[in-house]
Design an enzyme around this catalytic site. Structure first.
Site, mmCIF file in Angstrom:
data_model
loop_
_atom_site.group_PDB
_atom_site.id
_atom_site.type_symbol
_atom_site.label_atom_id
_atom_site.label_comp_id
_atom_site.label_asym_id
_atom_site.label_seq_id
_atom_site.Cartn_x
_atom_site.Cartn_y
_atom_site.Cartn_z
ATOM 1 N N CYS A 4 0.812 -1.223 0.000
ATOM 2 C CA CYS A 4 0.000 0.000 0.000
ATOM 3 C C CYS A 4 0.847 1.275 0.000
ATOM 4 O O CYS A 4 0.321 2.376 -0.160
ATOM 5 C CB CYS A 4 -0.954 0.002 1.189
ATOM 6 S SG CYS A 4 -1.956 -1.484 1.259
ATOM 7 N N HIS A 63 -3.488 6.975 2.401
ATOM 8 C CA HIS A 63 -3.898 5.637 1.979
ATOM 9 C C HIS A 63 -5.286 5.361 2.540
ATOM 10 O O HIS A 63 -5.567 5.664 3.702
ATOM 11 C CB HIS A 63 -2.888 4.611 2.489
ATOM 12 C CG HIS A 63 -3.286 3.204 2.200
ATOM 13 N ND1 HIS A 63 -3.674 2.800 0.936
ATOM 14 C CD2 HIS A 63 -3.391 2.110 2.999
ATOM 15 C CE1 HIS A 63 -3.981 1.520 0.983
ATOM 16 N NE2 HIS A 63 -3.833 1.077 2.218
ATOM 17 N N ASN A 107 -10.157 -0.435 -0.089
ATOM 18 C CA ASN A 107 -8.711 -0.245 -0.052
ATOM 19 C C ASN A 107 -8.113 -0.912 -1.297
ATOM 20 O O ASN A 107 -8.234 -2.119 -1.472
ATOM 21 C CB ASN A 107 -8.199 -0.897 1.244
ATOM 22 C CG ASN A 107 -6.690 -0.905 1.370
ATOM 23 O OD1 ASN A 107 -5.970 -0.684 0.406
ATOM 24 N ND2 ASN A 107 -6.212 -1.183 2.571
#
Ligand code: UT7
Length: 331
Positions: A122, A256, A287
Site C-alpha cells: 500500500c 492511503h 482499499n
C-alpha cells in the site's frame, strides 16, 4: 583514475498527469454477508466502506493498468516515445517473473523502455514516485510512467472476517517529467521487517503448491491500526516538514484509504484546517493497495473537489511493514 561521465538532469520534477481505471463489478457490503458473520452497519461504522469494485471476467490487472496508463499518457500530452521508464507497483500480479511492466510498456507502444515491477504494497505508489522523481532529476529518464495496479480481490479470503470486506481492485497511473519549479517534495519512507507478520501472504509458493491451495492475504488488523494511527501520523507530519510547508499551506490530503477512522486520527494529529480537501474514496472503492492514492487523486481532480496546482500530502502504509509519503503539486 578514469573519470566516468555522470548523467545530469533537470533540477525539478513534477507529476504531469494522472489517470485511473476502476473495474465494473460493484460489490456492496451486503454481498459479503453470505461469507462472513458481519453487517453493513458494522463495516460502515468501523471502516467507512459501503461498497468496493472487483474485476469482472474480462478484466484483470493488465487491462486495468493499461487503461489507467493510457489515460495518464493522453492527459500529459507527451508521446509514448518520450517515456524512458515504466514502473509498475503491485502485489497482486500472478507472476514473480517476468515482471509485468515490460509487457505493459510494449502494449502501450513505448519503445525500449526500462521497465520493472516493485513490491511495496500500500506504500507502493509513493515508493514508485520517489524512484520516478529521482530518475527524472538525475537525467536517467526524460519521463517516467508510474502505474499502480492491483486486483486484491483475487487474493482475498472471503471467509476471513478481518479482511474480506476491506479490499477493492483498480489501477492508477501518473507521468512524471521535468519541471521549472518543484512539484514533488522529499520522500519520507522506511520499513520495519520485524512486523512482516502484520500483513502477509498466508502461504508461500512451495506450501501453496504442496497443498494445492491459493495464497491469500492475512492481516493483524489491530496491530496495523495502532501503527497507522501512531507512527504513520508522525511520518505524515514529517512529510510537511521536509517539504518546508505548514498544515495551513496544504490544500488536499490523500492518505492511503485503509480505514476512515485512521484518516480521522491522522487529521486530528496533523491539525489540518477545515478547508483542506480530504480523500474518502474508501467509501466507494475500498482499499486498493498501491493503486489507492492515484485513484483517489484522479477522483478528486475529476470531481473538481481538488484543483491542478494545489499542494497535496500523500502517504501510504502497508505490508512489509513499509510506508512512504511526500507533498506534491497536483497535476
Ligand atoms: O492497507 C493495509 C493497511 N491496513 C490497515 O490499515 C487496516 C487497519 N485495521 C483496521 O482497519 C481494523 O483493525 C479492521 C477494520 C480490520 C477491524 O476493525 P477493529 O475495530 O480493529 O476490529 P477488532 O478486530 O478490534 O474487533 C472488534 C469487534 C470484535 O468484537 P468484540 O470482541 O468487541 O465483541 C470482533 O469480533 O468487532 C468484531 N468483528 C466484527 N464484527 C462484524 C471483527 N470483525 C468483524 C466483522 N463484522 N467483519
Amino acid at each position: 583514475m578514469t573519470n566516468l561521465k555522470a548523467s545530469t538532469g533537470p533540477q525539478f520534477a513534477r507529476i504531469m498527469a494522472v489517470g485511473s481505471a476502476t473495474p465494473s463489478r460493484v460489490i456492496p457490503n451486503e454481498f459479503l454477508l453470505q461469507y462472513i458473520d458481519s453487517s453493513d452497519e458494522w463495516i460502515t461504522q468501523r471502516t467507512g466502506i459501503k461498497e468496493r469494485r472487483w474485476i469482472a471476467e474480462d478484466e484483470n490487472i493488465t487491462t486495468l493498468s493499461l487503461d489507467a496508463a493510457r489515460s495518464a499518457i493522453e492527459r500529459s500530452g507527451i508521446a509514448a516515445d518520450q517515456i524512458d521508464a515504466v514502473i509498475l507497483s503491485t502485489i497482486s500480479h500472478y507472476h514473480q517473473t517476468p515482471a509485468l511492466a515490460p509487457q505493459l510498456a510494449t502494449e502501450l507502444g513505448i519503445p525500449d523502455a526500462a521497465a520493472y515491477d516493485i513490491s511495496a504494497a500500500c506504500a507502493g505508489f509513493s515508493y514508485g514516485l520517489a524512484q520516478a522523481e529521482s530518475l527524472v532529476r538525475s537525467g536517467q529518464a526524460r519521463h517516467v510512467l508510474l502505474i499502480a495496479g492491483e486486483t486484491i480481490s483475487e487474493i482475498t479470503d472471503l471467509t476471513d472476517r478481518g479482511t474480506a470486506f476491506l479490499f477493492g481492485d483498480g489501477a492508477g497511473a501518473v507521468i512524471v517529467g521535468p519541471s521549472e519549479t518543484n512539484g514533488i517534495g522529499p520522500v519520507v519512507w522506511g520499513s520495519d521487517g520485524s512486523q512482516a507478520g502484520a500483513i502477509w501472504q498466508t502461504r508461500g509458493w512451495q506450501e501453496a503448491v504442496a497443498e494445492g491451495t491459493w495464497p491469500k492475504l492475512g492481516m493483524d488488523g489491530r496491530a496495523v491500526f495502532k501503527w497507522a494511527t501512531g507512527f504513520i501520523a508522525q511520518a505524515a507530519k514529517k512529510c510537511l516538514d521536509e517539504a518546508g510547508i505548514t498544515a495551513d499551506e496544504l490544500d488536499v490530503f490523500i492518505p492511503h484509504q485503509a480505514n476512515d477512522r485512521i484518516t480521522d486520527t491522522l487529521l486530528r494529529y496533523l491539525k489540518l484546517p477545515e478547508n483542506v480537501v480530504v480523500a474518502r474514496t474508501i467509501r466507494q472503492l475500498g482499499n486498493n493497495s498501491a493503486a489507492t492514492i492515484p485513484m483517489a487523486m484522479d477522483a478528486l481532480l475529476t470531481s473538481g473537489e481538488a484543483k491542478s496546482g494545489q499542494t497535496a500530502l500523500i502517504i501510504g502504509f502497508g505490508a512489509g511493514l513499509v510506508y512512504a509519503g511526500q507533498v506534491i503539486i497536483l497535476p
